[in-house]
Design a protein around this motif. Structure first.
Motif, PDB file in Angstrom:
ATOM      1  N   ALA A 143       0.833  -1.214   0.000  1.00 15.18           N
ATOM      2  CA  ALA A 143       0.000   0.000   0.000  1.00 15.18           C
ATOM      3  C   ALA A 143       0.863   1.258   0.000  1.00 15.18           C
ATOM      4  CB  ALA A 143      -0.927  -0.002   1.211  1.00 15.18           C
ATOM      5  N   ILE A 144       1.954   1.251   0.746  1.00 15.68           N
ATOM      6  CA  ILE A 144       2.861   2.412   0.753  1.00 15.68           C
ATOM      7  C   ILE A 144       3.454   2.635  -0.636  1.00 15.68           C
ATOM      8  CG2 ILE A 144       5.102   3.220   1.609  1.00 15.68           C
ATOM      9  CD1 ILE A 144       4.395   1.894   4.293  1.00 15.68           C
ATOM     10  N   ARG A 145       3.930   1.578  -1.254  1.00 14.90           N
ATOM     11  CA  ARG A 145       4.551   1.699  -2.576  1.00 14.90           C
ATOM     12  C   ARG A 145       3.532   2.103  -3.638  1.00 14.90           C
ATOM     13  NH1 ARG A 145       9.398   2.864  -4.573  1.00 14.90           N
ATOM     14  NH2 ARG A 145       9.825   1.625  -6.389  1.00 14.90           N
ATOM     15  N   LEU A 146       2.331   1.568  -3.549  1.00 19.13           N
ATOM     16  CA  LEU A 146       1.279   1.932  -4.493  1.00 19.13           C
ATOM     17  C   LEU A 146       0.910   3.399  -4.348  1.00 19.13           C
ATOM     18  CD1 LEU A 146      -0.416   0.455  -6.634  1.00 19.13           C
ATOM     19  CD2 LEU A 146      -2.165   0.147  -4.906  1.00 19.13           C
ATOM     20  N   GLU A 193       3.707   5.560  -5.908  1.00 17.29           N
ATOM     21  CA  GLU A 193       3.710   5.525  -7.374  1.00 17.29           C
ATOM     22  C   GLU A 193       2.509   6.261  -7.963  1.00 17.29           C
ATOM     23  OE1 GLU A 193       5.929   4.314  -9.647  1.00 17.29           O
ATOM     24  OE2 GLU A 193       7.275   3.983  -7.960  1.00 17.29           O
ATOM     25  N   LYS A 194       1.332   6.069  -7.372  1.00 16.94           N
ATOM     26  CA  LYS A 194       0.113   6.661  -7.927  1.00 16.94           C
ATOM     27  C   LYS A 194       0.003   8.151  -7.637  1.00 16.94           C
ATOM     28  CE  LYS A 194      -3.411   4.650  -9.659  1.00 16.94           C
ATOM     29  NZ  LYS A 194      -3.755   4.676 -11.063  1.00 16.94           N
ATOM     30  N   VAL A 195       0.310   8.568  -6.421  1.00 11.22           N
ATOM     31  CA  VAL A 195       0.052   9.944  -6.003  1.00 11.22           C
ATOM     32  C   VAL A 195       1.301  10.812  -6.086  1.00 11.22           C
ATOM     33  CG1 VAL A 195      -0.747  11.386  -4.113  1.00 11.22           C
ATOM     34  CG2 VAL A 195      -1.863   9.200  -4.543  1.00 11.22           C
ATOM     35  N   LEU A 196       2.344  10.429  -5.394  1.00 12.78           N
ATOM     36  CA  LEU A 196       3.516  11.296  -5.298  1.00 12.78           C
ATOM     37  C   LEU A 196       4.286  11.404  -6.614  1.00 12.78           C
ATOM     38  CD1 LEU A 196       4.839  10.274  -1.778  1.00 12.78           C
ATOM     39  CD2 LEU A 196       3.332  12.162  -2.386  1.00 12.78           C
ATOM     40  N   LYS A 197       4.528  10.291  -7.273  1.00 13.03           N
ATOM     41  CA  LYS A 197       5.285  10.341  -8.525  1.00 13.03           C
ATOM     42  C   LYS A 197       4.471  10.974  -9.645  1.00 13.03           C
ATOM     43  CE  LYS A 197       8.884   7.341  -7.526  1.00 13.03           C
ATOM     44  NZ  LYS A 197       9.673   6.220  -7.908  1.00 13.03           N
ATOM     45  N   LYS A 198       3.145  10.847  -9.602  1.00 15.65           N
ATOM     46  CA  LYS A 198       2.311  11.499 -10.604  1.00 15.65           C
ATOM     47  C   LYS A 198       2.415  13.010 -10.453  1.00 15.65           C
ATOM     48  CE  LYS A 198      -2.361  11.669 -12.442  1.00 15.65           C
ATOM     49  NZ  LYS A 198      -3.732  11.205 -12.312  1.00 15.65           N
ATOM     50  N   LYS A 199       2.422  13.509  -9.204  1.00 14.91           N
ATOM     51  CA  LYS A 199       2.585  14.939  -8.971  1.00 14.91           C
ATOM     52  C   LYS A 199       3.948  15.414  -9.466  1.00 14.91           C
ATOM     53  CE  LYS A 199      -0.455  15.509  -4.992  1.00 14.91           C
ATOM     54  NZ  LYS A 199      -0.515  15.786  -3.556  1.00 14.91           N
TER      55      LYS A 199
END
Length: 152
Positions: A99-102, A105-111
């Motif tokens: 869940a942390i890695r997801l 990847e989904k929220v922080l790296k998209k920003k």
């Protein structure tokens, strides 16, 4: 002779064009084509034929191992015993790490991708005489071309 080169979208492409024009290549003989950016989002889960190099289970495996050791240690004092509590700890740690890695990847790296602003590459095609080929190739590489290909 035609020379094909790829560039990052930057001021260096303009400098390369002006240098080529100063060396006698007409503007009509220079063609620049921008590549389109990807419209769809990057895939999180890898397939058999494609891998982007990011792993979703690296943190999950580490947390699963740590929680399994903690669960087994505490399990000696609990009713179900160390084996069950080790398995419970391992699965809880794996789910938490996944869940942390997801989330990253989904929220922080998209920003980060949106803030950075992904620019596509450019393809430059220069039509010149055979004796100018070496000069044009050197100019393109001097202005940070990723690669150059010649066709006679």
């Amino acid at each position: 002779m035609q020379l094909f080169s790829t560039f990052k979208h930057s001021i260096h492409i303009e400098l390369a064009i002006s240098t080529l024009e100063k060396k006698g290549i007409e503007r009509e003989k220079i063609f620049i084509l921008p590549l389109d950016n990807r419209k769809e989002e990057h895939k999180l889960f890898d397939t058999l034929h494609y891998s982007d190099g990011t792993s979703l289970i690296d943190i999950a495996a580490a947390l699963g191992t740590a929680f399994a050791v903690i669960g087994a240690s505490i399990g000696f004092k609990l009713a179900w015993g160390p084996i069950y509590w080790g398995l419970i700890g391992a699965s809880a740690g794996f789910v938490l790490g996944f869940a942390i890695r997801l989330f990253t990847e989904k929220v922080l790296k998209k920003k980060q991708r949106l803030l950075k602003g992904v620019h596509s590459e450019l393809i430059m095609i220069v039509d010149c005489k055979d004796e100018q080929g070496e000069l044009v190739e050197n100019i393109l590489f001097d202005h940070f071309a990723f690669g150059v290909a010649k066709i006679k």
